[in-house]
Motif scaffolding. Structure first.
Motif, PDB file in Angstrom:
ATOM      1  N   PRO A 107      66.555  55.398 135.935  1.00  0.00           N
ATOM      2  CA  PRO A 107      67.383  55.349 134.731  1.00  0.00           C
ATOM      3  C   PRO A 107      67.058  56.507 133.798  1.00  0.00           C
ATOM      4  O   PRO A 107      66.031  57.176 133.934  1.00  0.00           O
ATOM      5  CB  PRO A 107      67.001  54.009 134.107  1.00  0.00           C
ATOM      6  CG  PRO A 107      65.580  53.797 134.534  1.00  0.00           C
ATOM      7  CD  PRO A 107      65.486  54.372 135.921  1.00  0.00           C
ATOM      8  N   SER A 108      67.910  56.717 132.828  1.00  0.00           N
ATOM      9  CA  SER A 108      67.690  57.793 131.858  1.00  0.00           C
ATOM     10  C   SER A 108      66.742  57.371 130.748  1.00  0.00           C
ATOM     11  O   SER A 108      66.234  58.209 130.007  1.00  0.00           O
ATOM     12  CB  SER A 108      69.021  58.239 131.256  1.00  0.00           C
ATOM     13  OG  SER A 108      69.663  57.150 130.603  1.00  0.00           O
ATOM     14  N   THR A 109      66.497  56.078 130.632  1.00  0.00           N
ATOM     15  CA  THR A 109      65.595  55.558 129.608  1.00  0.00           C
ATOM     16  C   THR A 109      65.055  54.218 130.082  1.00  0.00           C
ATOM     17  O   THR A 109      65.714  53.507 130.858  1.00  0.00           O
ATOM     18  CB  THR A 109      66.320  55.389 128.259  1.00  0.00           C
ATOM     19  OG1 THR A 109      65.454  54.699 127.343  1.00  0.00           O
ATOM     20  CG2 THR A 109      67.600  54.601 128.412  1.00  0.00           C
ATOM     21  N   ARG A 160      64.874  51.690 128.367  1.00  0.00           N
ATOM     22  CA  ARG A 160      65.666  50.621 127.771  1.00  0.00           C
ATOM     23  C   ARG A 160      66.590  49.969 128.796  1.00  0.00           C
ATOM     24  O   ARG A 160      67.104  48.863 128.559  1.00  0.00           O
ATOM     25  CB  ARG A 160      66.485  51.162 126.599  1.00  0.00           C
ATOM     26  CG  ARG A 160      65.662  51.504 125.381  1.00  0.00           C
ATOM     27  CD  ARG A 160      66.535  51.768 124.167  1.00  0.00           C
ATOM     28  NE  ARG A 160      67.405  52.918 124.356  1.00  0.00           N
ATOM     29  CZ  ARG A 160      67.065  54.184 124.111  1.00  0.00           C
ATOM     30  NH1 ARG A 160      65.846  54.449 123.663  1.00  0.00           N
ATOM     31  NH2 ARG A 160      67.907  55.175 124.303  1.00  0.00           N
ATOM     32  N   TYR A 161      66.801  50.632 129.924  1.00  0.00           N
ATOM     33  CA  TYR A 161      67.595  50.064 131.018  1.00  0.00           C
ATOM     34  C   TYR A 161      67.039  48.703 131.445  1.00  0.00           C
ATOM     35  O   TYR A 161      67.801  47.819 131.861  1.00  0.00           O
ATOM     36  CB  TYR A 161      67.592  51.041 132.193  1.00  0.00           C
ATOM     37  CG  TYR A 161      68.195  50.512 133.462  1.00  0.00           C
ATOM     38  CD1 TYR A 161      69.574  50.535 133.669  1.00  0.00           C
ATOM     39  CD2 TYR A 161      67.384  50.003 134.481  1.00  0.00           C
ATOM     40  CE1 TYR A 161      70.133  50.047 134.845  1.00  0.00           C
ATOM     41  CE2 TYR A 161      67.928  49.521 135.655  1.00  0.00           C
ATOM     42  CZ  TYR A 161      69.307  49.549 135.840  1.00  0.00           C
ATOM     43  OH  TYR A 161      69.842  49.069 136.998  1.00  0.00           O
ATOM     44  N   LYS A 216      68.975  49.244 142.314  1.00  0.00           N
ATOM     45  CA  LYS A 216      69.604  50.410 141.686  1.00  0.00           C
ATOM     46  C   LYS A 216      69.748  51.518 142.730  1.00  0.00           C
ATOM     47  O   LYS A 216      68.750  51.999 143.268  1.00  0.00           O
ATOM     48  CB  LYS A 216      68.760  50.886 140.499  1.00  0.00           C
ATOM     49  CG  LYS A 216      69.502  51.809 139.536  1.00  0.00           C
ATOM     50  CD  LYS A 216      68.649  52.078 138.299  1.00  0.00           C
ATOM     51  CE  LYS A 216      69.434  52.820 137.224  1.00  0.00           C
ATOM     52  NZ  LYS A 216      69.970  54.090 137.687  1.00  0.00           N
ATOM     53  N   CYS A 230      59.476  53.388 138.965  1.00  0.00           N
ATOM     54  CA  CYS A 230      60.814  53.989 138.843  1.00  0.00           C
ATOM     55  C   CYS A 230      61.030  55.105 139.855  1.00  0.00           C
ATOM     56  O   CYS A 230      62.142  55.632 139.976  1.00  0.00           O
ATOM     57  CB  CYS A 230      61.010  54.539 137.429  1.00  0.00           C
ATOM     58  SG  CYS A 230      61.129  53.274 136.150  1.00  0.00           S
TER      59      CYS A 230
END
Length: 301
Positions: free
Chosen positions: A229-231, A233-234, A224, A174
């Motif tokens: 991402p913020s989580t 779960r993305y 992206k 990430c």
């Protein structure tokens, strides 16, 4: 817990990936678990550690983390973390130095809990290192506060680069710090307890393992453009699509429907179409045929 307690109480060997193992539920830490986590998190050799805007030069036995990060990792409130650290400091178990972005924590007597590699070899022949527990198991393991991190590494999150955990690998893919998971100066982080529960659910999907997870994360991050991402779960839709594809039965070509296509139109066909269209238009204008389906209509081919 003193160094004498380590020597007389015996040790056990625990895999360093224990903290991130999805088989165990992410429950709130006890104070004993939080203390073990601090020792395991402390650097086992000098290194640099960046927390938000600050780069810490960590020495052996030190770690740098924000109270918010510790609260998230342990499942505690920030006030409880403050009280716990203060109590450890009063007992001379740690020292702390507060900073803008993180607190520098030094584990006192770290070498008693996690002997250096060269010390382990000499301990093997020392009488105090030959003690056994009630079951007769040899306990000369090279200990971390009564628990040895398998492989000799000193950090539960900041491991050696050649043996990253799944959490560290995902966070690295990430593009964020693999230890803290911080995504920016605001203190937001990914790789939290909730995120690792999500990863645990992925691993229970058919055909999904670490290589598949890292492949999906890398592919989705490549497209992206607005940062991490913020989580985690993305990445759920991509993981679920891959799991569905792996669970689907293989395609049998003999069962596929036969698609009948119209005949191809090459240049000569186009010429014939134009001739037929002009003749159809002439006959329609002369009243020789009526509007509606007609065999001479080139659009009925």
């Amino acid at each position: 817990m003193s160094g004498d307690a380590v020597r007389t109480g015996g040790t056990v060997s625990i895999a360093r990936a224990l903290w991130d193992d999805p088989e165990f539920p992410n429950e709130k830490f006890s104070e004993r678990e939080a203390w073990i986590w601090l020792i395991a998190e402390a650097s086992w050799k000098p290194r640099e550690r960046r927390v938000q805007r600050t780069v810490f030069q960590l020495e052996r036995g030190q770690l740098a983390a924000s109270v918010r990060f510790l609260a998230e990792a342990w499942g505690w409130s920030k006030s409880r973390v403050f009280r716990f650290l203060e109590r450890l400091e009063k007992r001379d178990m740690i020292t702390t130095q507060s900073g803008t972005d993180a607190t520098l924590i030094t584990v006192c007597n770290y070498d008693k809990f996690q002997p250096a590699q060269k010390q382990r070899g000499t301990q093997a022949g020392h009488s105090e290192g030959q003690q056994r527990d009630t079951s007769g198991t040899n306990e000369n393991k090279g200990e971390i506060k009564g628990i040895r991190v398998k492989g000799g590494g000193g950090s539960a999150c900041a491991r050696e680069a050649d043996h990253p955990t799944l959490r560290e690998s995902i966070l690295g893919a990430c593009g964020v710090d693999p230890v803290s998971g911080l995504t920016g100066p605001g203190g937001r982080c990914i790789g939290t307890r909730a995120d690792m529960e999500e990863v645990g659910r992925w691993l229970r999907l058919p055909g999904i393992g670490e290589p598949e997870i890292l492949g999906v994360v890398g592919e989705m991050m490549a497209g992206k453009r607005d940062g991490p991402p913020s989580t985690l779960r993305y990445f759920r839709p991509g993981i679920e699509r891959l799991a569905a594809a792996k669970a689907a039965p293989p395609i049998d070509p003999s069962t596929l429907p036969v698609v009948r296509r119209g005949k191809a139109h090459g240049p000569s066909d186009r010429v014939q179409f134009d001739i037929a269209h002009r003749e159809f238009t002439r006959r329609l204008a002369a009243g020789e045929i009526q509007r509606g389906p007609d065999p001479s209509d080139p659009f009925a081919w």
